[in-house]
Scaffold this active site. Sequence first.
Site: not given
Length: 120
Positions: A6, A62, A74, A77, A89, A107, A115
């Site tokens: 992630r 790409r 894509c 959220e 994200r 992150y 997080r």
Amino acid sequence: MIRGVRGATTVERNEHDEIVEQSYQLLRDVIASNYIKATDVVSVYFTVTEDLNDAFPAKSLRKIDGWTYVPVMCMREIPVPGSLEKCIRVMVTVQTEISQKDIQHIYHNDAKQLRPDLKS
């Protein structure tokens, strides 16, 4: 073993170049920190908050040599009230021998608050 890696970042503006560039920086760090090769990737999923719509963050993938055939999508959220704005994200699903606890989730920018228990 298949693992999910992630990452998240934020942008200051809903502008094409900034969305693609910040996504690229994030992906680059996710890839380098986890020794990911394109041929080991199952898929990549990006999500964006509803305030971002000027570019697909998948365009960033790409820009990376050898990643032409990696499947990428894509999505939007979930718009949870009070959630972090202008956030991108990513979830990279990859075949790896790295243990779950040793995966380096990345992150950047204001997304670090998502997080704080993970160092990136």
